[in-house]
Design a protein around this motif. Structure first.
Motif, short mmCIF file in Angstrom:
data_model
loop_
_atom_site.label_atom_id
_atom_site.label_comp_id
_atom_site.label_asym_id
_atom_site.label_seq_id
_atom_site.Cartn_x
_atom_site.Cartn_y
_atom_site.Cartn_z
N ALA A 1 54.28 23.99 18.00
CA ALA A 1 55.67 24.34 18.27
C ALA A 1 56.61 23.24 17.80
CB ALA A 1 55.87 24.59 19.76
N VAL A 2 57.90 23.56 17.75
CA VAL A 2 58.95 22.59 17.46
C VAL A 2 59.96 22.62 18.60
CG1 VAL A 2 60.82 21.90 15.91
CG2 VAL A 2 58.68 22.80 14.97
N ILE A 3 60.32 21.46 19.11
CA ILE A 3 61.26 21.31 20.21
C ILE A 3 62.50 20.58 19.71
CG2 ILE A 3 61.63 20.19 22.45
CD1 ILE A 3 58.11 20.97 21.39
N GLU A 4 63.66 21.03 20.17
CA GLU A 4 64.92 20.38 19.81
C GLU A 4 65.58 19.83 21.07
OE1 GLU A 4 67.48 22.06 16.72
OE2 GLU A 4 69.11 22.13 18.21
N ILE A 5 65.96 18.56 21.02
CA ILE A 5 66.64 17.91 22.13
C ILE A 5 68.02 17.46 21.67
CG2 ILE A 5 66.50 16.13 23.91
CD1 ILE A 5 64.11 18.00 23.98
N VAL A 6 69.05 17.80 22.45
CA VAL A 6 70.42 17.47 22.09
C VAL A 6 71.08 16.71 23.24
CG1 VAL A 6 72.68 18.36 21.42
CG2 VAL A 6 70.60 19.52 20.63
N ALA A 7 71.71 15.59 22.92
CA ALA A 7 72.46 14.81 23.91
C ALA A 7 73.94 14.83 23.52
CB ALA A 7 71.95 13.38 23.96
N GLU A 8 74.78 15.29 24.45
CA GLU A 8 76.22 15.34 24.21
C GLU A 8 76.92 14.40 25.19
OE1 GLU A 8 77.22 19.77 22.73
OE2 GLU A 8 76.25 19.70 24.72
N GLY A 9 78.00 13.83 24.73
CA GLY A 9 78.74 12.89 25.58
C GLY A 9 78.39 11.44 25.35
N VAL A 10 77.53 11.16 24.37
CA VAL A 10 77.21 9.77 24.03
C VAL A 10 78.37 9.20 23.21
CG1 VAL A 10 75.62 8.24 22.80
CG2 VAL A 10 74.74 10.26 24.00
N PRO A 11 78.99 8.14 23.66
CA PRO A 11 80.14 7.59 22.92
C PRO A 11 79.69 6.88 21.65
CG PRO A 11 79.60 6.17 24.77
CD PRO A 11 78.71 7.38 24.90
N VAL A 12 80.64 6.59 20.81
CA VAL A 12 80.34 5.82 19.61
C VAL A 12 79.94 4.39 20.00
CG1 VAL A 12 82.75 5.15 19.28
CG2 VAL A 12 81.20 5.12 17.33
N VAL B 1 62.38 25.81 19.64
CA VAL B 1 63.03 26.49 18.53
C VAL B 1 62.04 27.09 17.54
CG1 VAL B 1 65.13 25.12 18.73
CG2 VAL B 1 63.28 24.33 17.23
N GLN B 2 60.75 26.82 17.73
CA GLN B 2 59.73 27.42 16.86
C GLN B 2 58.40 27.43 17.59
OE1 GLN B 2 59.50 25.79 12.91
NE2 GLN B 2 57.49 26.66 12.50
N VAL B 3 57.68 28.55 17.51
CA VAL B 3 56.32 28.66 18.03
C VAL B 3 55.44 29.18 16.90
CG1 VAL B 3 54.80 29.90 19.61
CG2 VAL B 3 56.96 29.00 20.44
N GLY B 4 54.44 28.40 16.51
CA GLY B 4 53.64 28.79 15.36
C GLY B 4 54.56 28.97 14.16
N PRO B 5 54.45 30.08 13.43
CA PRO B 5 55.32 30.31 12.27
C PRO B 5 56.65 30.96 12.64
CG PRO B 5 53.70 32.06 12.42
CD PRO B 5 53.38 31.10 13.54
N HIS B 6 56.86 31.26 13.92
CA HIS B 6 58.03 32.03 14.34
C HIS B 6 59.16 31.12 14.80
CE1 HIS B 6 55.44 35.51 14.08
NE2 HIS B 6 54.58 34.94 14.92
N LYS B 7 60.31 31.20 14.09
CA LYS B 7 61.47 30.39 14.39
C LYS B 7 62.56 31.22 15.06
CE LYS B 7 60.75 27.48 10.28
NZ LYS B 7 61.38 26.95 9.04
#
Length: 360
Positions: free
Chosen positions: A209-220, A160-166
């Motif tokens: 850089a900045v990396i974003e990881i998203v997990a969907e389907g994890v129950p409460v 989601v970001q490389v150097g200063p570029h988002k």
């Protein structure tokens, strides 16, 4: 050298060095009767392996995984896990140790050379040995097994970001991640980054850089209070990845700029339970999953191996300069995307088994 294992019930131990004959992982605690074939693991390793574009190191490794134990063909002919330790092996086939001969006695600034030598009295100068990001191939293999344990959970990562570029969040598209070698979810940003990284690479430099990881389907309910917090374990897992210098959950550091009204994820009654109106918590409250997507971001520093001369000292205490030759990533954050996904999977698999063991 200790501390090569992580996890509690789903436990992973990695082994091997950058320029050794092989590296791999031992996965212990995987439940039995889960279908598992080498090609399922291979697909994730192929996302991480080097030499796939001009934006990554040109080291050519097949990263072909072999399952040495922990599986067996059932009555239907399917290969399934047996509940015993799963041994995964990945051979190194394209080492060029001679590239590092000139720095055998010099410490590379930004690398672990000095501290490894000071702590252990021995240092593998060939690509960093155990401290090399090459070790993360074993994590990706283990993460593929973890995904089978939590088959109902979808885990995706993006740059989601490389150097200063988002990226522009308005253009975020998970499908776009699969269309470009930068794992970028914004097509316009991907074009900009390509030109930017070409310049960085041609100058023999590197960028973070900045990396974003998203997990969907994890129950409460996954996770535990105080010392067993899901977000604490996720943070530790991401922080253990080479070159990571910062981790945040949900709104993260941006939460410091919010008011109590703006930060609180308000709730309404839904047909299948509570519905949250926002997700600043990143899917975790009190160390326990809320049922919302779990969102983790981590910052990766620039690759320390660059062609620009840097001041340093050698192991005899003499001041000198160093230029790191060899094949290196101009932005190591690109290949950190599948690594982050793997660490998310391993932590979630561990917490799923811990949750099941405690409350059924």
């Amino acid at each position: 050298m200790s501390h090569n294992s992580f996890g509690h019930l789903f436990r992973v131990t990695t082994f091997g060095e950058s320029h050794g004959p092989a590296l791999g992982a031992i996965v212990d605690g995987c439940p039995p009767n889960i279908p598992l074939e080498a090609q399922e693991i291979q697909g994730f390793l192929d996302k991480r392996k080097p030499g796939q574009s001009r934006f990554t190191t040109q080291r050519r490794e097949a990263d072909e995984v072999k399952i040495l134990s922990g599986v067996f063909a059932d009555r239907d002919g399917r290969q399934v896990t047996t509940g015993t330790p799963i041994a995964l092996l990945i051979e190194n086939t394209d080492q060029r140790s001679k590239d590092y001969g000139e720095i055998a006695d010099k410490y590379r600034p930004g690398h672990a050379d000095y501290v490894y030598d000071a702590k252990y009295g021995v240092r593998d100068y060939r690509g960093g040995g155990r401290s090399s990001a090459r070790e993360t191939a074993a994590r990706v293999a283990a993460g593929a097994v973890a995904r089978k344990v939590i088959a109902g959970v979808t885990i995706r990562g993006a740059l989601v970001q490389v150097g200063p570029h988002k990226i522009d969040r308005a253009h975020f598209d998970w499908a776009e991640v699969e269309r470009n070698p930068l794992f970028c979810p914004d097509a316009r940003a991907a074009e900009l980054w390509a030109d930017y990284l070409d310049g960085v690479r041609k100058n023999g430099s590197s960028v973070g850089a900045v990396i974003e990881i998203v997990a969907e389907g994890v129950p409460v309910g996954w996770g535990a209070p105080v010392y067993g917090k899901l977000d604490a374990d996720l943070t530790a897992a991401m922080m253990s990845i080479n070159a990571v210098k910062g981790v945040e959950i949900g709104a993260g550091f941006a939460a410091a700029e919010l008011t109590g009204e703006g930060n609180a994820d308000e709730m309404r009654a839904g047909q299948n339970g509570p519905e949250f109106l926002s997700n600043n918590a990143g899917g975790v409250l009190g160390g326990i999953s809320t049922g919302q997507p779990i969102v983790v971001r981590f910052a990766v520093k620039p690759t320390s191996s660059i062609l620009t001369p840097r001041r340093t000292i050698d192991r005899f205490g003499k001041e000198t300069e160093i230029v790191t030759k060899g094949r290196h990533d101009p932005c190591v954050g690109i290949r950190a995307v599948p690594v982050g996904e793997a660490m998310m999977a391993c932590v979630l698999a561990d917490h799923f088994l811990r949750h099941r063991g405690q409350v059924g």
